[in-house]
Design an enzyme around this catalytic site. Structure first.
Site, PDB file in Angstrom:
ATOM      1  N   GLU A   1       4.062  25.584  -8.431  1.00  0.00           N
ATOM      2  CA  GLU A   1       4.591  24.251  -7.642  1.00  0.00           C
ATOM      3  C   GLU A   1       3.791  23.656  -6.541  1.00  0.00           C
ATOM      4  OE1 GLU A   1       8.900  22.594  -5.953  1.00  0.00           O
ATOM      5  OE2 GLU A   1       8.391  24.913  -6.185  1.00  0.00           O
TER       6      GLU A   1
ATOM      7  N   ARG B   1      -7.981 -10.701   2.979  1.00  0.00           N
ATOM      8  CA  ARG B   1      -7.346 -10.931   4.140  1.00  0.00           C
ATOM      9  C   ARG B   1      -8.513 -11.275   5.163  1.00  0.00           C
ATOM     10  NH1 ARG B   1      -2.866 -12.967   7.042  1.00  0.00           N
ATOM     11  NH2 ARG B   1      -2.646 -11.916   8.930  1.00  0.00           N
TER      12      ARG B   1
ATOM     13  N   GLN C   1     -14.677  -2.565  11.518  1.00  0.00           N
ATOM     14  CA  GLN C   1     -14.814  -1.009  11.484  1.00  0.00           C
ATOM     15  C   GLN C   1     -13.614  -0.488  11.706  1.00  0.00           C
ATOM     16  OE1 GLN C   1     -17.832   0.608  14.304  1.00  0.00           O
ATOM     17  NE2 GLN C   1     -19.289   0.245  12.687  1.00  0.00           N
TER      18      GLN C   1
END
Length: 381
Positions: free
Chosen positions: A244, A270, A281
């Site tokens: 798991e 954008r 940056q």
């Protein structure tokens, strides 16, 4: 380390991507997330394709694939399907229920349970956690009292993923309380008298994978439903939790790649101050870190998968994979919200859901701090 997949593996991934593109096509994931609705149809669609049975032997209804191929499938589904709760449900059943049945079960148990689990007819859950035993997993209050023909279980398992939809539960209980962790046994408990399921408990993320409690009140379990011998619970739990830890995030590797690509595209589209925000940056460095996390997470997981396919123990590698991938998922989802600004904070753009979905990853299947403890302890062995 560089992974090169064969033509057959790339074709397998392409087929899994086609399946992923069909999942959730006709529903509103945002609405299901708000309401905590699990898609059993998509779960069964994955089962019919062979996802649930990927790592199970063909003798018991599976496809007999190795760990590497199975991770490849789950990663592809996580990339093409936006329902992170679904991929968590698939992995939870595969690694914490089916895997221990295949290893510890009798031939009769394998024939009775595994085909129904692999086909999606049954949903199986793993019942270990209790209200007062979280990271101290085997400090159990649930008891299994021996009676004629079997055992009577009393107790309550808490915080169990998919519990409200469980058809069968693999439950750890104290059959010999005086023996401590050596007195823990495992049982396959089917829905019926004395075994009830709580309503879903409200939670922050992966809401399409409902969480609840398993309640046992004078619940009779026949002896043939004990998984392994009495007192085998510690061994079974130790075996199961490694699988798991290693692979519970396999589907979420794909989600990390999907999130990276979305953030990179957004950074090019954008514009602020007359320039794409990727020119700054503060944004580009976050995306660079997301790429680094995605690559290192994949390397760790596929390394563990390859070791498992070779029959190696990989204890420390499982813990490192769980720790690193869980933390990477959370960090990258946080960066995605920051990159998208106000859009990242609003439900309609589905970025904040990614953050909520990956919060739990540093908790379930062993917290990040438990993984750090394990790594330190294993270094000395």
């Amino acid at each position: 380390m560089h992974w090169t997949f064969s033509d057959e593996q790339r074709a397998l991934r392409d087929r899994a991507l086609e399946l992923a593109g069909e999942l959730g096509r006709s529903d509103d994931l945002a609405a299901r997330d708000r309401d905590g609705v699990f898609s059993r149809d998509d779960f069964r669609r994955c089962a019919a394709w062979g996802v649930l049975g990927s790592h199970v032997d063909r003798r018991w209804g599976g496809r007999g694939r190795g760990a590497v191929d199975t991770v490849l499938i789950l990663e592809a589904i996580g990339y093409g399907c936006r329902d992170n709760g679904l991929t968590l449900a698939l992995g939870g059943q595969m690694w914490s229920v089916q895997e221990p049945i295949e290893v510890y079960g009798s031939e009769e148990q394998k024939q009775r349970f595994l085909p129904r689990l692999c086909s999606g007819e049954w949903i199986g859950v793993h019942g270990v956690s209790e209200e007062h035993s979280g990271s101290d997993a085997l400090a159990l209050q649930t008891t299994a009292r021996r009676v004629d023909g079997g055992y009577v279980l009393d107790g309550r398992k808490c915080y169990i993923g998919m519990a409200p939809h469980a058809d069968v539960a693999l439950v750890l209980a104290n059959s010999d309380p005086e023996a401590g962790k050596w007195g823990v046994s495992a049982f396959l408990v089917e829905k019926g008298e004395g075994f009830s399921l709580s309503p879903p408990r409200a939670k922050s993320g992966t809401r399409t994978n409902p969480l609840g409690d398993l309640v046992f009140e004078q619940c009779f379990v026949p002896e043939e439903n004990r998984l392994g011998g009495e007192g085998v619970g510690l061994s079974l739990f130790t075996h199961t939790i490694k699988w798991e830890r290693a692979f519970i995030h396999a589907g979420h590797l794909g989600a990390m790649q999907r999130l990276l690509e979305r953030c990179f595209e957004y950074s090019r589209q954008r514009r602020q101050f007359g320039r794409p925000i990727g020119d700054f940056q503060a944004v580009s460095h976050r995306i660079a870190e997301m790429r680094l996390r995605q690559e290192t997470a994949r390397l760790l997981m596929y390394n563990v998968a390859a070791m498992k396919d070779r029959g190696l123990d990989a204890s420390i590698e499982c813990a490192m994979a769980k720790l690193h991938i869980a933390e990477c998922l959370l960090a990258s989802a946080t960066d995605a919200v920051r990159i998208h600004g106000a859009r990242g904070y609003l439900e309609e753009f589905e970025i904040e859901r990614e953050l909520r979905d990956h919060l739990g990853g540093v908790i379930y299947a062993g917290t990040s701090d438990i993984q750090r403890n394990l790594i330190y302890d294993l270094l000395g062995r």
